[in-house]
Design a protein around this motif. Structure first.
Motif, PDB file in Angstrom:
ATOM      1  N   THR A   1      -4.966  25.186   5.192  1.00 55.27           N
ATOM      2  CA  THR A   1      -4.204  25.345   6.522  1.00 55.27           C
ATOM      3  C   THR A   1      -2.777  26.356   6.091  1.00 55.27           C
ATOM      4  O   THR A   1      -2.236  26.043   4.656  1.00 55.27           O
TER       5      THR A   1
ATOM      6  N   SER B   1      -0.174  29.164   6.113  1.00 55.99           N
ATOM      7  CA  SER B   1       1.478  28.914   7.022  1.00 55.99           C
ATOM      8  C   SER B   1       2.375  30.169   7.075  1.00 55.99           C
ATOM      9  O   SER B   1       1.520  31.401   5.919  1.00 55.99           O
TER      10      SER B   1
ATOM     11  N   ALA C   1       2.736  26.147   9.823  1.00 60.80           N
ATOM     12  CA  ALA C   1       1.365  26.231   9.939  1.00 60.80           C
ATOM     13  C   ALA C   1       1.169  26.721  10.620  1.00 60.80           C
ATOM     14  O   ALA C   1       1.293  26.661  12.565  1.00 60.80           O
TER      15      ALA C   1
ATOM     16  N   SER D   1      -5.734  26.109  10.350  1.00 66.34           N
ATOM     17  CA  SER D   1      -6.878  25.236   9.311  1.00 66.34           C
ATOM     18  C   SER D   1      -7.980  25.312   9.342  1.00 66.34           C
ATOM     19  O   SER D   1      -8.933  25.881  10.095  1.00 66.34           O
TER      20      SER D   1
END
Length: 353
Positions: free
Chosen positions: A59, A61, A192, A195
């Motif tokens: 993921t 960020s 975030a 993903s």
């Protein structure tokens, strides 16, 4: 007699046949091809239900703050490594980088002056033209100015990285699975963004009971069967050395290389085939099996007659078109190879009589 009566009559005869373990026919044994049964060594493949997982997933960020001005990829897109995923406003970061460059230039100029003065004082000091205090001051100034250049260089690197963070890039090639932001939103550090997972390196994950752990650990390779029938051979097998406290089963991970296969998708259920040690079995051709409702049987030769012999079938090998006999036959028994053909011949013989 009506068709319904004929069906009922035939059903009564069939039920009687099912109840009888052996039914004799009048056809001669010499009229049909038979097979004499012998024991053979057969592997015992264990088939486990497994799920495809990604070995590498992440993921991404935000590493700086700003407003999103461009988004280049969306969910389910294939993204090459290093591709720009989104862009953030960079005025603040650009100004910081320009200021860091100016600070570095100033530090380098002061350092050049301090180093030149130190060299002059170092030449004059032995001649007594410069006091000890002035020499010490020049030495300290030369050292501090040199360190100031290093600090300015570090600030420039930091500012450059902050500017680079305004363009978020893919850390590896893979498929996008989630997007947490929209264009025009203002994001902050640590939020975030996306993903995704690497589509080239996957693994099959499944559970095995305690009694299978030792045998699976001995395996040099296993076969992963995909939903379309293709098989992948893998020798990268990892059996967990601890059991799940609830199910008391051990997890197994089998890494597979999916770089040349397009039909392997994360989350799919597949089959993992593990060959256990061989055992002695009686194998018969599938063509010899006569299946009627719940009755599974073969035609066996007894002296000069062919009889219907009920059997219990175990593992079926579709690749070799054979089946394992668990009970009902012994080594040395002779069975009809093609039960369907024999049944037709037997019915024709009865009709002629």
């Amino acid at each position: 007699m009506s068709r319904l009566s004929n069906n009922l009559f035939f059903g009564t005869i069939l039920a009687t046949t099912v109840l009888a373990t052996i039914v004799s026919y009048t056809a001669q044994a010499s009229d049909v091809a038979t097979l004499k049964l012998v024991y053979s060594e057969q592997y015992q493949p264990r088939i486990y239900d497994a799920k495809i997982e990604a070995i590498k997933a992440a993921t991404i960020s935000a590493q700086t703050s700003g407003r999103i001005i461009n988004i280049h990829f969306d969910v389910n897109d294939l993204v090459p490594q290093g591709a720009a995923l989104l862009e953030i406003t960079n005025k603040e970061q650009g100004a910081g980088y320009a200021g860091a460059e100016a600070d570095l230039a100033k530090a380098e100029a002061l350092n050049s002056e301090a180093q030149a003065q130190y060299l002059r004082y170092k030449t004059l000091f032995p001649k007594g033209a410069i006091s000890k205090g002035a020499m010490d001051e020049a030495t300290a100034k030369a050292k501090s100015s040199k360190q100031a250049v290093s600090a300015a260089q570090a600030q420039l690197i930091k500012a450059k990285e902050s500017l680079n963070y305004t363009v978020v890039s893919a850390p590896f090639s893979g498929r996008m699975t989630q997007r947490f932001i929209e264009q025009g939103e203002t994001i902050s550090y640590g939020q975030a963004l996306f993903s995704g997972y690497d589509t080239q390196h996957l693994r099959a994950v499944f559970q095995i009971p305690q009694q299978d752990v030792a045998q699976v650990q001995k395996q040099e390779q296993v076969s992963v069967q995909l939903f379309n029938g293709d098989k992948i051979i893998s020798n990268d097998i990892n059996v967990y050395q601890f059991a799940d406290p609830l199910t008391h089963q051990h997890q197994v991970r089998v890494n597979i290389d999916a770089s040349n296969i397009e039909d392997v998708i994360v989350g799919q259920w597949i089959k993992v085939i593990v060959n256990f040690p061989s055992r002695t079995s009686l194998m018969i051709p599938l063509s010899a099996i006569h299946q009627v409702s719940d009755l599974t049987s073969v035609y066996r030769q007894m002296a000069d007659k062919i009889v219907l012999n009920q059997v219990r079938i175990g593992r079926v090998d579709h690749q070799n078109n054979t089946a394992e006999v668990l009970s009902g036959l012994m080594e040395g028994d002779e069975i009809v190879i093609d039960a369907g053909r024999y049944l037709i011949q037997s019915s024709a013989t009865k009709g002629q009589e």
